[in-house]
Design an enzyme around this catalytic site. Sequence first.
Site, PDB file in Angstrom:
ATOM      1  N   GLY A  35       0.757  -1.241   0.000  1.00 16.39           N
ATOM      2  CA  GLY A  35       0.000   0.000   0.000  1.00 16.39           C
ATOM      3  C   GLY A  35       0.786   1.289   0.000  1.00 16.39           C
ATOM      4  CG  ASP A  70      -6.570   1.009  10.358  1.00 19.49           C
ATOM      5  OD1 ASP A  70      -5.727   0.326  10.958  1.00 19.49           O
ATOM      6  OD2 ASP A  70      -7.184   0.579   9.357  1.00 19.49           O
ATOM      7  N   GLY A 106      -3.524   0.824  14.695  1.00 15.45           N
ATOM      8  CA  GLY A 106      -2.208   1.066  15.270  1.00 15.45           C
ATOM      9  C   GLY A 106      -1.392  -0.171  15.557  1.00 15.45           C
ATOM     10  CE1 TYR A 107      -4.203  -4.192  18.606  1.00 21.83           C
ATOM     11  CE2 TYR A 107      -5.685  -4.149  16.720  1.00 21.83           C
ATOM     12  CZ  TYR A 107      -5.482  -4.243  18.083  1.00 21.83           C
ATOM     13  OH  TYR A 107      -6.551  -4.384  18.921  1.00 21.83           O
ATOM     14  CE  LYS A 151      -9.706   4.586   7.344  1.00 26.12           C
ATOM     15  NZ  LYS A 151     -10.416   3.316   7.060  1.00 26.12           N
ATOM     16  CG  ASP A 178      -5.577  -3.470  -2.100  1.00 31.58           C
ATOM     17  OD1 ASP A 178      -5.939  -4.633  -2.345  1.00 31.58           O
ATOM     18  OD2 ASP A 178      -5.045  -3.143  -1.026  1.00 31.58           O
ATOM     19  NE  ARG A 198      -2.257  -3.085  -4.354  1.00 33.22           N
ATOM     20  CZ  ARG A 198      -2.176  -3.127  -3.025  1.00 33.22           C
ATOM     21  NH1 ARG A 198      -1.876  -2.051  -2.346  1.00 33.22           N
ATOM     22  NH2 ARG A 198      -2.405  -4.247  -2.383  1.00 33.22           N
TER      23      ARG A 198
END
Length: 186
Positions: free
Chosen positions: A47, A106, A108-109, A134, A163, A169
């Site tokens: 990404g 998002d 955070g992991y 986010k 994507d 993409r």
Amino acid sequence: MKNEKRNETVSVLISAEQISARVKALAAGITRDYAGHQVTLVCTLKGAVIFLADLAREIKLDVQLEFVKVSSYDDKARSEGDIKLDYPSKLDIKGRHVIIVEDIVDMGYTARWLQGYMKEFSPASVRLCALLDKPERRKVQGVEIEYLGFKIPDKFVVGYGMDYAQRYRNLPYVGVLQIDEDEVSK
């Protein structure tokens, strides 16, 4: 953009022009903060690769590139925080100034895991650069994004490297994907 066959619509959230201006500003900040030093940009695949390419070209320093591929979803639609490193098993970043380049943070992991993983290789520093954040979805506290493009609402976004089922993409902007669920279920 509308995909009639799949009943999907993408509406522009952040234009190509807005992205370009923000990437230049982020690169200027990195150039200023690391003046006189080399930086290693570690891109999360797939990404962030378009963001990385544009960012790297705008940084006015000696830049090295590394790539990692991690997954946190497996066959599930939602991450439960279990991170798996797919590529590579080892990075050559000892003593280097490392900037992790993410497309989106998002929950955070992944960002937290990557920061810890990079520190195992004794870099001079580790910072995080993300195109999108986010914050409404954050499950992990303490994830600091030193170089941030845009905060966005909790919407499913595609484009500029991101994507949906390996599509979209190549869009030059970030868009919100909307799927007509009624039509899909017919």
